[in-house]
Design a protein around this motif. Structure first.
Motif, PDB file in Angstrom:
ATOM      1  N   GLU A  64       0.830  -1.202   0.000  1.00 46.98           N
ATOM      2  CA  GLU A  64       0.000   0.000   0.000  1.00 46.98           C
ATOM      3  C   GLU A  64       0.870   1.260   0.000  1.00 46.98           C
ATOM      4  OE1 GLU A  64      -3.186   2.290   2.949  1.00 46.98           O
ATOM      5  OE2 GLU A  64      -3.009   0.094   3.056  1.00 46.98           O
ATOM      6  N   CYS A  65       1.976   1.201   0.720  1.00 40.58           N
ATOM      7  CA  CYS A  65       2.877   2.360   0.791  1.00 40.58           C
ATOM      8  C   CYS A  65       3.552   2.656  -0.541  1.00 40.58           C
ATOM      9  CB  CYS A  65       3.948   2.119   1.861  1.00 40.58           C
ATOM     10  SG  CYS A  65       3.334   2.126   3.559  1.00 40.58           S
ATOM     11  N   ALA A  66       3.539   1.702  -1.453  1.00 37.76           N
ATOM     12  CA  ALA A  66       4.174   1.888  -2.755  1.00 37.76           C
ATOM     13  C   ALA A  66       3.254   2.563  -3.761  1.00 37.76           C
ATOM     14  CB  ALA A  66       4.648   0.540  -3.310  1.00 37.76           C
ATOM     15  N   VAL A  67       2.020   2.836  -3.381  1.00 33.69           N
ATOM     16  CA  VAL A  67       1.047   3.476  -4.275  1.00 33.69           C
ATOM     17  C   VAL A  67       0.910   4.937  -3.880  1.00 33.69           C
ATOM     18  CG1 VAL A  67      -1.318   3.477  -5.122  1.00 33.69           C
ATOM     19  CG2 VAL A  67      -0.195   1.301  -4.572  1.00 33.69           C
ATOM     20  N   THR A  68       1.308   5.828  -4.751  1.00 29.67           N
ATOM     21  CA  THR A  68       1.248   7.245  -4.424  1.00 29.67           C
ATOM     22  C   THR A  68      -0.185   7.754  -4.416  1.00 29.67           C
ATOM     23  OG1 THR A  68       1.924   9.463  -5.093  1.00 29.67           O
ATOM     24  CG2 THR A  68       1.696   7.830  -6.847  1.00 29.67           C
ATOM     25  N   PRO A  69      -0.562   8.545  -3.416  1.00 29.79           N
ATOM     26  CA  PRO A  69      -1.905   9.137  -3.412  1.00 29.79           C
ATOM     27  C   PRO A  69      -1.985  10.369  -4.304  1.00 29.79           C
ATOM     28  CG  PRO A  69      -0.717   9.825  -1.448  1.00 29.79           C
ATOM     29  CD  PRO A  69       0.193   8.865  -2.190  1.00 29.79           C
ATOM     30  N   ARG A  70      -0.888  10.745  -4.914  1.00 27.31           N
ATOM     31  CA  ARG A  70      -0.839  11.982  -5.694  1.00 27.31           C
ATOM     32  C   ARG A  70      -1.118  11.772  -7.175  1.00 27.31           C
ATOM     33  NH1 ARG A  70       3.173  11.716  -1.954  1.00 27.31           N
ATOM     34  NH2 ARG A  70       3.094  13.295  -0.314  1.00 27.31           N
ATOM     35  N   PHE A  71      -1.473  10.558  -7.548  1.00 32.03           N
ATOM     36  CA  PHE A  71      -1.735  10.266  -8.958  1.00 32.03           C
ATOM     37  C   PHE A  71      -3.053   9.519  -9.086  1.00 32.03           C
ATOM     38  CE2 PHE A  71      -1.581   7.495 -12.683  1.00 32.03           C
ATOM     39  CZ  PHE A  71      -1.271   8.413 -13.689  1.00 32.03           C
ATOM     40  N   SER A  72      -3.887   9.978 -10.019  1.00 32.79           N
ATOM     41  CA  SER A  72      -5.158   9.310 -10.332  1.00 32.79           C
ATOM     42  C   SER A  72      -5.154   8.941 -11.808  1.00 32.79           C
ATOM     43  CB  SER A  72      -6.343  10.233 -10.018  1.00 32.79           C
ATOM     44  OG  SER A  72      -7.533   9.729 -10.594  1.00 32.79           O
ATOM     45  N   TRP A  73      -5.205   7.649 -12.074  1.00 25.67           N
ATOM     46  CA  TRP A  73      -5.222   7.174 -13.466  1.00 25.67           C
ATOM     47  C   TRP A  73      -6.425   7.703 -14.239  1.00 25.67           C
ATOM     48  CZ3 TRP A  73      -2.122   5.620 -17.044  1.00 25.67           C
ATOM     49  CH2 TRP A  73      -2.541   4.817 -18.109  1.00 25.67           C
ATOM     50  N   PRO A  74      -7.652   7.640 -13.699  1.00 27.23           N
ATOM     51  CA  PRO A  74      -8.800   8.172 -14.462  1.00 27.23           C
ATOM     52  C   PRO A  74      -8.655   9.667 -14.758  1.00 27.23           C
ATOM     53  CG  PRO A  74      -9.574   6.739 -12.713  1.00 27.23           C
ATOM     54  CD  PRO A  74      -8.108   6.956 -12.482  1.00 27.23           C
ATOM     55  N   ARG A  75      -8.190  10.464 -13.775  1.00 22.42           N
ATOM     56  CA  ARG A  75      -8.015  11.897 -14.015  1.00 22.42           C
ATOM     57  C   ARG A  75      -6.948  12.146 -15.074  1.00 22.42           C
ATOM     58  NH1 ARG A  75      -8.720  12.898  -8.389  1.00 22.42           N
ATOM     59  NH2 ARG A  75      -6.463  13.031  -8.074  1.00 22.42           N
ATOM     60  N   PHE A  76      -5.881  11.360 -15.016  1.00 20.92           N
ATOM     61  CA  PHE A  76      -4.808  11.530 -16.004  1.00 20.92           C
ATOM     62  C   PHE A  76      -5.334  11.247 -17.405  1.00 20.92           C
ATOM     63  CE2 PHE A  76      -1.440   9.823 -18.671  1.00 20.92           C
ATOM     64  CZ  PHE A  76      -0.476  10.817 -18.591  1.00 20.92           C
ATOM     65  N   LEU A  77      -6.054  10.141 -17.567  1.00 21.45           N
ATOM     66  CA  LEU A  77      -6.576   9.793 -18.897  1.00 21.45           C
ATOM     67  C   LEU A  77      -7.544  10.851 -19.407  1.00 21.45           C
ATOM     68  CD1 LEU A  77      -7.192   5.942 -18.582  1.00 21.45           C
ATOM     69  CD2 LEU A  77      -5.305   7.112 -19.745  1.00 21.45           C
ATOM     70  N   ALA A  78      -8.386  11.352 -18.499  1.00 20.42           N
ATOM     71  CA  ALA A  78      -9.352  12.377 -18.916  1.00 20.42           C
ATOM     72  C   ALA A  78      -8.639  13.643 -19.374  1.00 20.42           C
ATOM     73  CB  ALA A  78     -10.301  12.687 -17.767  1.00 20.42           C
ATOM     74  N   ARG A  79      -7.594  14.007 -18.678  1.00 21.50           N
ATOM     75  CA  ARG A  79      -6.879  15.240 -19.000  1.00 21.50           C
ATOM     76  C   ARG A  79      -6.098  15.126 -20.297  1.00 21.50           C
ATOM     77  NH1 ARG A  79      -2.864  18.605 -14.915  1.00 21.50           N
ATOM     78  NH2 ARG A  79      -2.424  20.333 -16.355  1.00 21.50           N
ATOM     79  N   HIS A  80      -5.594  13.917 -20.605  1.00 17.54           N
ATOM     80  CA  HIS A  80      -4.702  13.761 -21.757  1.00 17.54           C
ATOM     81  C   HIS A  80      -5.333  12.900 -22.864  1.00 17.54           C
ATOM     82  CE1 HIS A  80      -1.321  15.710 -19.741  1.00 17.54           C
ATOM     83  NE2 HIS A  80      -1.689  15.062 -18.648  1.00 17.54           N
ATOM     84  N   ARG A  81      -6.645  12.803 -22.863  1.00 16.13           N
ATOM     85  CA  ARG A  81      -7.329  11.951 -23.846  1.00 16.13           C
ATOM     86  C   ARG A  81      -7.028  12.396 -25.277  1.00 16.13           C
ATOM     87  NH1 ARG A  81     -11.981  12.369 -21.828  1.00 16.13           N
ATOM     88  NH2 ARG A  81     -11.976  10.420 -20.665  1.00 16.13           N
ATOM     89  N   ALA A  82      -6.913  13.691 -25.505  1.00 22.63           N
ATOM     90  CA  ALA A  82      -6.714  14.198 -26.869  1.00 22.63           C
ATOM     91  C   ALA A  82      -5.262  14.160 -27.315  1.00 22.63           C
ATOM     92  CB  ALA A  82      -7.248  15.634 -26.966  1.00 22.63           C
ATOM     93  N   ASP A  83      -4.344  13.872 -26.400  1.00 19.20           N
ATOM     94  CA  ASP A  83      -2.924  13.862 -26.762  1.00 19.20           C
ATOM     95  C   ASP A  83      -2.546  12.574 -27.492  1.00 19.20           C
ATOM     96  OD1 ASP A  83      -2.682  16.268 -25.455  1.00 19.20           O
ATOM     97  OD2 ASP A  83      -1.854  15.406 -23.611  1.00 19.20           O
ATOM     98  N   ASP A  84      -1.515  12.648 -28.320  1.00 12.35           N
ATOM     99  CA  ASP A  84      -1.024  11.419 -28.941  1.00 12.35           C
ATOM    100  C   ASP A  84      -0.195  10.637 -27.912  1.00 12.35           C
ATOM    101  OD1 ASP A  84       1.616  12.457 -28.870  1.00 12.35           O
ATOM    102  OD2 ASP A  84       1.477  13.221 -30.912  1.00 12.35           O
ATOM    103  N   THR A  85       0.194   9.429 -28.280  1.00 14.72           N
ATOM    104  CA  THR A  85       0.847   8.550 -27.317  1.00 14.72           C
ATOM    105  C   THR A  85       2.151   9.133 -26.801  1.00 14.72           C
ATOM    106  OG1 THR A  85      -0.127   6.608 -28.389  1.00 14.72           O
ATOM    107  CG2 THR A  85       1.751   6.225 -26.944  1.00 14.72           C
ATOM    108  N   THR A  86       2.920   9.749 -27.679  1.00 14.02           N
ATOM    109  CA  THR A  86       4.188  10.330 -27.236  1.00 14.02           C
ATOM    110  C   THR A  86       3.964  11.390 -26.169  1.00 14.02           C
ATOM    111  OG1 THR A  86       5.267   9.919 -29.363  1.00 14.02           O
ATOM    112  CG2 THR A  86       6.223  11.631 -27.963  1.00 14.02           C
ATOM    113  N   GLU A  87       3.005  12.271 -26.389  1.00  9.74           N
ATOM    114  CA  GLU A  87       2.723  13.328 -25.420  1.00  9.74           C
ATOM    115  C   GLU A  87       2.166  12.753 -24.118  1.00  9.74           C
ATOM    116  OE1 GLU A  87       3.614  16.507 -25.645  1.00  9.74           O
ATOM    117  OE2 GLU A  87       4.565  15.889 -27.521  1.00  9.74           O
TER     118      GLU A  87
END
Length: 405
Positions: A64-87
């Motif tokens: 559990e300690c190895a999982v950062t609370p400062r990152f959300s996968w769903p929020r990240f995907l939503a924010r960068h949905r329009a970016d290409d893979t490199t970005e």
């Protein structure tokens, strides 16, 4: 990017190169001179030592300690949905949960790492990240079992593997983190025996296997990587060492920074072999300046060796030789565009010490309610009534669990 010092002297064509070790912080700020937390008496003698054996429940807590609370996968995907893979890949590595150096420099329009990520995408190959880390620190104030891998190392390894898996969620070939242990490489400077340095390296490899992380993490010995260029390395090392011994500021370092690095090096030397008792250790690091004067001279010598090794390896462009096309990461603060990788979730957030500069301490965050691991000098937590020492099947301390009343 800056041009490396290693150019035509050995008949090698100069090129643009991220000379990471030649810029910014070279050694982590880990001195022990400020000692308000020093116990009044040796905590290893006569006090209550509350011990608990490592079990499945505690192993889950470490994970559990190895999982950062400062990152959300769903929020990240939503924010960068329009970016290409490199970005997307660049943004993921540059996320503040994982990157502590300048995000503008690493992810800017002219980032030298964007073309490398684009090449991975175009060629359908894994992203490779090179991170030098994990070195034996033979200071018994920081850790009693100095050459062992503990839960703090586990948290770091699990954290790196999780980043690799996140990259795999954006880029099907995934990612590989090349962990370059500098344990044997720096052991001569720090006075650590080759046996201790190698044992730590082997234990680190055992932890990668035991945690099932071999698909994401590959462990290398820095000494092995530099051996093919031994003659060239030795010439550059001797050149740099002679220069730095004549003038510690020869490479542009400030006097204030050099003094801070010396104090950190003093706290990184193998002083366990000196047989200092608690009173002597406390007097050295938190007491009379006269007690540490002889060791300061040794620390200055060690720092020159340490820096000469870094600079010689940089002159040889070792990363490009061993891992062409990889993303270069560092655990140090740097002013150039380079990935400042949080080696574990709390590193350079609530924790300043690296896993091998102390012992892991697990507590529950008052803000999030989640468990997190920091790193503290073991002398400062051992025997405290609010700390439960967790030992593995060998009887080696794995971490301390903070249990406030």
């Amino acid at each position: 990017m800056s041009t490396a010092a290693f150019t035509t002297e050995f008949g090698v064509r100069s090129k643009e190169y991220a000379a990471v070790a030649a810029h910014g912080e070279a050694i982590t700020d880990s001195g022990l001179f400020d000692g308000p937390e020093w116990p009044a008496a040796d905590p290893r003698r006569g006090g209550a030592d509350l011990v608990r054996e490592l079990d499945d429940e505690l192993r889950d807590l470490v994970r559990e300690c190895a999982v950062t609370p400062r990152f959300s996968w769903p929020r990240f995907l939503a924010r960068h949905r329009a970016d290409d893979t490199t970005e997307q890949l660049l943004a993921l590595l540059n996320h503040r949960a994982f990157q502590f150096n300048s995000r503008a420099a690493f992810g800017g329009r002219d980032s030298p790492w964007r073309p490398r990520l684009a090449a991975c995408v175009a060629e359908g190959r894994p992203v490779e990240v090179v991170i030098p880390a994990f070195c034996v620190i033979g200071n018994p104030v920081k850790r009693f079992d100095t050459h062992r891998a503990t839960a703090a190392e586990d948290v770091a390894l699990l954290h790196l593997a999780r980043i690799a898996r996140l990259i795999g969620g954006l880029h099907e070939p995934g990612a590989v983190f090349h962990i370059v242990s500098d344990s044997t490489f720096y052991s001569p400077a720090m006075g650590v025996t080759s046996i201790a340095a190698l044992n730590y390296l082997l234990e680190l490899g055992d932890r990668i296997d035991a945690l099932g992380l071999g698909g994401h993490l590959v462990l290398h010995d820095m000494t092995d990587l530099l051996q093919p260029t031994a003659d060239l390395f030795q010439r550059r090392f001797e050149l740099w060492f002679a220069r730095l011994r004549r003038d510690p500021l020869a490479d542009g370092l400030s006097a204030a920074e050099h003094a801070r690095w010396v104090s950190s090096m003093l706290a990184s030397l193998d002083i366990g072999k000196l047989g200092l008792d608690f009173a002597e250790l406390r007097a050295t690091f938190a007491g009379r300046a006269g007690m540490r004067a002889p060791l300061l001279a040794r620390a200055e010598w060690a720092l020159a060796e340490y820096r000469a090794g870094k600079l010689a390896a940089t002159d040889l462009e070792w990363e490009e030789r061993a891992f062409p096309g990889a993303i270069r990461a560092t655990i140090h603060t740097k002013p150039i565009p380079v990935l400042g990788l949080r080696l574990f979730p709390e590193f350079k957030c609530s924790a300043k010490l690296l896993p091998y500069h102390g012992i892991g301490v697990v507590d529950r965050s008052s803000r999030t309610g989640e468990y997190r691991m920091g790193v503290r000098p073991e002398m400062f937590v051992h025997g405290r009534p609010d700390m439960r020492r967790v030992v593995d099947r060998r009887g080696v301390t794995s971490f301390y669990l903070h249990t406030p009343e």
